[in-house]
Design an enzyme around this catalytic site. Structure first.
Site, PDB file in Angstrom:
ATOM      1  N   LYS A 159      10.979  11.774  43.558  1.00  0.00           N
ATOM      2  CA  LYS A 159      10.590  10.363  43.597  1.00  0.00           C
ATOM      3  C   LYS A 159       9.071  10.269  43.755  1.00  0.00           C
ATOM      4  O   LYS A 159       8.525  10.629  44.794  1.00  0.00           O
ATOM      5  CB  LYS A 159      11.253   9.633  44.761  1.00  0.00           C
ATOM      6  CG  LYS A 159      11.071   8.120  44.612  1.00  0.00           C
ATOM      7  CD  LYS A 159      11.253   7.358  45.890  1.00  0.00           C
ATOM      8  CE  LYS A 159       9.994   7.271  46.697  1.00  0.00           C
ATOM      9  NZ  LYS A 159       8.875   6.521  46.078  1.00  0.00           N
ATOM     10  N   GLY A 198       3.424  12.908  52.729  1.00  0.00           N
ATOM     11  CA  GLY A 198       3.082  11.503  52.945  1.00  0.00           C
ATOM     12  C   GLY A 198       2.670  11.285  54.385  1.00  0.00           C
ATOM     13  O   GLY A 198       2.189  12.202  55.054  1.00  0.00           O
ATOM     14  N   SER A 199       2.907  10.079  54.867  1.00  0.00           N
ATOM     15  CA  SER A 199       2.419   9.737  56.207  1.00  0.00           C
ATOM     16  C   SER A 199       3.290  10.369  57.298  1.00  0.00           C
ATOM     17  O   SER A 199       4.485  10.620  57.098  1.00  0.00           O
ATOM     18  CB  SER A 199       2.409   8.221  56.374  1.00  0.00           C
ATOM     19  OG  SER A 199       3.707   7.714  56.215  1.00  0.00           O
ATOM     20  N   THR A 200       2.685  10.589  58.445  1.00  0.00           N
ATOM     21  CA  THR A 200       3.420  11.170  59.577  1.00  0.00           C
ATOM     22  C   THR A 200       4.553  10.233  60.001  1.00  0.00           C
ATOM     23  O   THR A 200       5.637  10.680  60.355  1.00  0.00           O
ATOM     24  CB  THR A 200       2.443  11.450  60.739  1.00  0.00           C
ATOM     25  OG1 THR A 200       1.478  12.398  60.274  1.00  0.00           O
ATOM     26  CG2 THR A 200       3.143  12.021  61.955  1.00  0.00           C
ATOM     27  N   GLU A 201       4.290   8.946  59.903  1.00  0.00           N
ATOM     28  CA  GLU A 201       5.298   7.966  60.314  1.00  0.00           C
ATOM     29  C   GLU A 201       6.580   8.098  59.478  1.00  0.00           C
ATOM     30  O   GLU A 201       7.690   8.159  60.014  1.00  0.00           O
ATOM     31  CB  GLU A 201       4.682   6.576  60.138  1.00  0.00           C
ATOM     32  CG  GLU A 201       5.515   5.460  60.663  1.00  0.00           C
ATOM     33  CD  GLU A 201       5.086   4.136  60.033  1.00  0.00           C
ATOM     34  OE1 GLU A 201       3.930   4.033  59.586  1.00  0.00           O
ATOM     35  OE2 GLU A 201       5.936   3.234  60.001  1.00  0.00           O
ATOM     36  N   GLY A 232       7.363  10.720  57.680  1.00  0.00           N
ATOM     37  CA  GLY A 232       7.863  12.071  57.950  1.00  0.00           C
ATOM     38  C   GLY A 232       8.799  12.073  59.151  1.00  0.00           C
ATOM     39  O   GLY A 232       9.857  12.701  59.155  1.00  0.00           O
ATOM     40  N   CYS A 246      -5.149  14.298  52.306  1.00  0.00           N
ATOM     41  CA  CYS A 246      -4.568  14.560  53.627  1.00  0.00           C
ATOM     42  C   CYS A 246      -5.440  15.514  54.438  1.00  0.00           C
ATOM     43  O   CYS A 246      -5.493  15.427  55.648  1.00  0.00           O
ATOM     44  CB  CYS A 246      -3.148  15.075  53.496  1.00  0.00           C
ATOM     45  SG  CYS A 246      -3.020  16.436  52.350  1.00  0.00           S
ATOM     46  N   GLU A 296      -5.842   8.649  61.119  1.00  0.00           N
ATOM     47  CA  GLU A 296      -6.166   8.969  59.733  1.00  0.00           C
ATOM     48  C   GLU A 296      -6.573   7.672  59.022  1.00  0.00           C
ATOM     49  O   GLU A 296      -5.797   6.724  58.966  1.00  0.00           O
ATOM     50  CB  GLU A 296      -4.922   9.552  59.070  1.00  0.00           C
ATOM     51  CG  GLU A 296      -5.162  10.066  57.690  1.00  0.00           C
ATOM     52  CD  GLU A 296      -3.923  10.734  57.081  1.00  0.00           C
ATOM     53  OE1 GLU A 296      -2.816  10.190  57.229  1.00  0.00           O
ATOM     54  OE2 GLU A 296      -4.073  11.787  56.447  1.00  0.00           O
TER      55      GLU A 296
END
Ligand code: NAI
Length: 794
Positions: free
Chosen positions: A192, A244-247, A249, A300, A397
């Protein structure tokens, strides 16, 4: 304008790249794109399409299908159907397919570069010279791994169907990082792309078709986070690979906990760019340009925290400001610009908000007086000085062209500030003194270090982070191991003893034989009373109470973790020294072989022959890990760039280990051995039902020269202790060998600091079989690789 005047201004003319090829490709599709499933275009079940917008002009480029759960299901089904035959055509055939893809990417390089630039807003100079060549390189390199798979990975097999979710900052490059290794290894994929940047993935789908890739091997489902969620939760997906973002993840870690899906996460970063007084400052300035203004800072591993040694800080800031005044920002298709557009207006808003916060918190902001286009999503290069290490802009970030500057006095202070974030992705070190640079590199808590360079990538070199930057590596040998699984033969854990224990616990103690002593816990090299003051009964195989163990609780785990954290000597002892101590432990166990065998016989009810076999196998295993201590070596990559990359295998830190009931001594040694051999400190929870062979080890440990705190043992209920270990921020990895439910709980609790987990999902191993219970698989879990890029040669 005279030539002299041109030299004075050094102005560049425009050098526009033609958009013709890309415009034709878009209009050939009537500006509307479906999903790519099983080698064909498929209309989305949702009947919904969304706009893909050129961020430099705010104009629509086309409509992209929004896949729903049913569409994702179809894609997974196609991938599953294709997987077996894709695996069985063999490494050479797969290598030919990957080679064909690499060639096709090169043939279409111009189209892909322009399309990427239109869709993402990044300068075409970057897509042409960096993104697309690296995409081709990834397919070539991984064609090689497919070819060599049988020789290089004989003990492994593909995972099956891999779900891949990628971000928008390097749309096609991230696709290549994900797809090339996965399909080289014999997996099939459902990928995706990010909702802002789907076009090159769809163009790649066509390339797959044209290059003759079998249907179903690569499937592309477009859509937003909801589509991603469907992929993450689909029961027939064996692994999720996410960047992608830690959130997000974290959300994915939660959603997959206990599902048995393998997971790799490549998340955010706040990487330090450290400049020492003896650095070549002009080179370092160019380094900063590549670190934070490459791809508008939407990287990143962007060097977003500039750490300057005090003596050169002012000078460096002056030089940097001068350089910033020369940066050109504008039309991404102009080959002479340095910075293009930010991917979407919402990202510009995020950047603006964080910059505002930075100013409110007292840092000083500076932007050069350069032309910034008024339409489209652009943001100028931005420099912050007078930034406190704890400020929001020094910790969060920003994912934009914004660098924050801090100063340091000594190398130690540089390391301290560098490591003072929740992330651990990359770092860049600038010094003309190789001793200093190589002294600093191992001390940085991150997955990649660039010496006198920055943002270098290659297919042969692993990439990935520590701490909240995620886990797993992509690229090279270590990346292949993330898309393969060991060919072990696991069986469900037998858990009948548990109910027995509970029954007796609630029964009357007076009917039981008299107690022998209560074993305490083993923390910081000493026997310690459990904080609760309580003990738990231990039963023999026949249900008789044969002893008591300390009932460890949260506090005991915290004490043990603290003891492990303080114990840095074990990690610093060299590999030879660690081997010596493991040999010594084996020797001391050997001296008490009969006693341990008898204990095993009583507690587990095995025959005397089997129990002595288990002790002998444990001694043998300790010898193995003493042997491995100096043989599981780091490697050196030779990427096709001016430099070498040291792929250093480093210990992870403190590992929490929850041991199974099967073969309680042998399994304990099989897990503690590799963790210790690689220099980790451990907090070990022995078998819940048969803990006495672990408590008997205390005296053996006392005489084996382990530094206090390297090997800690806490007895008690697994559920409770595993949860505390998984939640503890100073525990960097948890290995759990117990029930399916326990595995799920550990995975879910690990999201706090995004720690690594290695769980068995309720499956048991044959601990006697060294092919399944010893060696590289265990050592791999006991280490993380740091790739250190060093300039080398011409
Ligand atoms: P994101 O993490 O939301 O999106 C990345 C991918 O995940 C996209 O394909 C998205 O559709 C998908 N996704 C979103 N929610 C999902 C869910 N619940 N389940 C499965 N897939 C899901 O990143 P976003 O919103 O595009 O950017 C936000 C911030 O994230 C940026 O400002 C930046 O700080 C960070 N970021 C970091 C990246 C990196 O490479 N480390 C890349 C992109 C963003």
């Amino acid at each position: 304008m005279s030539i002299a005047e041109i030299f004075d201004t050094m102005d560049y003319g425009q050098a526009p790249e033609s958009r013709e090829l890309a415009v034709k490709w878009l209009s050939d599709h009537q500006g509307k794109f479906d999903l790519f499933i099983n080698g064909a275009w498929a209309k989305p079940g949702s009947k919904k399409w969304f706009n893909s917008v050129n961020p430099a002009t705010a104009q629509s480029l086309g409509k992209i299908a929004a896949a729903n759960g049913e569409d994702v299901g179809k894609a997974v089904k196609a991938a599953r159907k294709a997987q077996k035959s894709w695996q069985s055509i063999g490494g050479h055939a797969r290598a030919r397919h990957l080679y064909a893809l690499a060639r096709a990417v090169q043939r279409n390089a111009r189209l892909l570069a322009v399309l990427e630039s239109l869709d993402n807003g990044k300068p075409v100079r970057e897509t042409r010279d960096i993104d697309i060549p690296l995409v081709a390189r990834h397919f070539y390199h991984h064609a090689g791994w497919a070819q060599l798979q049988d020789q290089e990975f004989p003990e492994f097999e593909p995972m099956g169907v891999i779900g891949q979710i990628i971000p928008w900052n390097f749309p096609l490059l991230m696709l290549a990082w994900k797809i090339a290794p996965a399909i080289a290894a014999g997996n099939t994929v459902v990928l995706k792309p990010a909702e802002y940047t789907s076009l090159t993935a769809l163009c790649f789908a066509e390339i797959c078709k044209d290059a003759g890739l079998p249907d179903g091997v690569v499937n592309i489902v477009t859509g937003d986070g909801k589509t991603g969620e469907h992929l993450v939760t689909h029961p027939d997906v064996n692994k999720i690979a996410f960047t992608g973002s830690t959130e997000v993840g974290r959300r994915i870690r939660n959603a997959t906990a206990g599902s048995g899906k393998h997971l790799t996460l490549e998340l955010g970063g706040k990487s330090p760019f450290i400049v020492f007084e003896d650095a070549d400052l002009d080179s370092a300035v160019e380094g900063v340009v590549d670190a934070i203004w490459f791809n508008q800072g939407q990287v990143c591993c962007a060097g977003s925290r500039l750490l300057l040694q005090e003596g050169i800080a002012d000078k460096m800031v002056v030089k940097l400001k001068e350089r910033m005044k020369t940066l050109r920002i504008g039309d991404p298709l102009d080959k002479s610009i340095d910075m293009g557009a930010i991917v979407a207006p919402v990202q510009v808003k995020t950047i603006e908000k964080l910059v505002e916060t930075g100013q409110k918190e007292g840092a000083k902001m500076w932007q050069p007086d350069i032309d910034v286009p008024e339409t489209g999503s652009f943001y100028p290069p931005t420099l912050f000085t007078e930034v406190q290490p704890a400020a929001t802009i020094a910790q969060e970030e920003i994912f934009g062209p914004v660098i924050v500057t801090m100063t340091f006095r000594t190398p130690d202070e540089a390391v301290q500030i560098a490591n003072n974030t929740r992330y651990g992705l990359a770092a860049s070190v600038w010094s003309e003194n190789i001793n200093l640079a190589l002294d600093i590199a191992p001390k940085l808590d991150c997955g990649v270090v660039w010496i006198n360079s920055t943002n270098q990538f290659d297919a042969a070199c692993g990439f990935g982070g520590n701490r909240e930057s995620g886990y797993g590596r992509e690229g090279g040998h270590e990346g292949m191991l993330e898309v393969l699984k060991p060919k072990t033969h696991l069986k469900p854990v037998q858990n009948k003893r548990k109910s027995q224990r509970k029954a007796t616990q609630s029964g009357s103690p007076s009917t039981l034989p008299s107690l022998d002593r209560t074993a305490k816990l083993y923390i910081g090299g000493k026997q310690a009373r459990p904080d609760s003051g309580y003990s738990l009964p231990v039963l023999s195989a026949s249900g008789q109470k044969i002893g008591e163990i300390g009932h460890g609780n949260r506090k005991d785990i915290r004490n043990a973790v603290e003891a492990a954290r303080k114990e840095s000597a074990w990690t610093k002892i060299n590999s030879h020294g660690r081997a010596q101590i493991l040999y010594y432990l084996a020797e001391n166990l050997d001296a008490r072989r009969q006693e341990f065998a008898e204990r095993l016989q009583t507690t587990t009810g095995v025959s005397s022959t089997l129990s002595i076999d288990e002790v002998n196998a444990s001694i043998n295993r300790l010898f193995s890990y003493a042997a491995w201590a100096d043989k599981y070596e780091s490697t050196v990559h030779s990427p096709p760039l001016r430099g070498v990359t040291l792929a250093m295998k480093e210990p992870i830190g403190t590992i929490g280990i929850i041991c199974p009931d099967e073969n309680p001594l042998l399994s304990l040694i099989s897990l503690a051995g590799p963790a210790l051999a690689m220099g980790n400190r451990i907090v070990l929870i022995p078998s819940e039902n048969h803990p006495l062979c672990a408590t008997d080890l205390y005296q053996v440990l006392d005489t084996s020269d382990f530094p206090a705190g390297a090997f800690n043992i806490v007895t008690g209920y697994h559920e409770e202790l595993a949860q505390t270990l998984a939640e503890h921020d100073d525990v960097k990895s948890v290995w759990y060998f117990g029930s399916k439910e326990g595995s799920a709980a550990v995975e879910a609790a690990s999201v706090g600091n995004m720690k690594r987990t290695w769980v068995n999902h309720g499956q048991a191993r044959d601990w006697f079989n060294s092919a399944h219970a010893e060696g590289r698989e265990f050592l791999r879990h006991a280490t993380q690789i740091k790739n250190i890029w060093i300039p080398y040669g011409e």
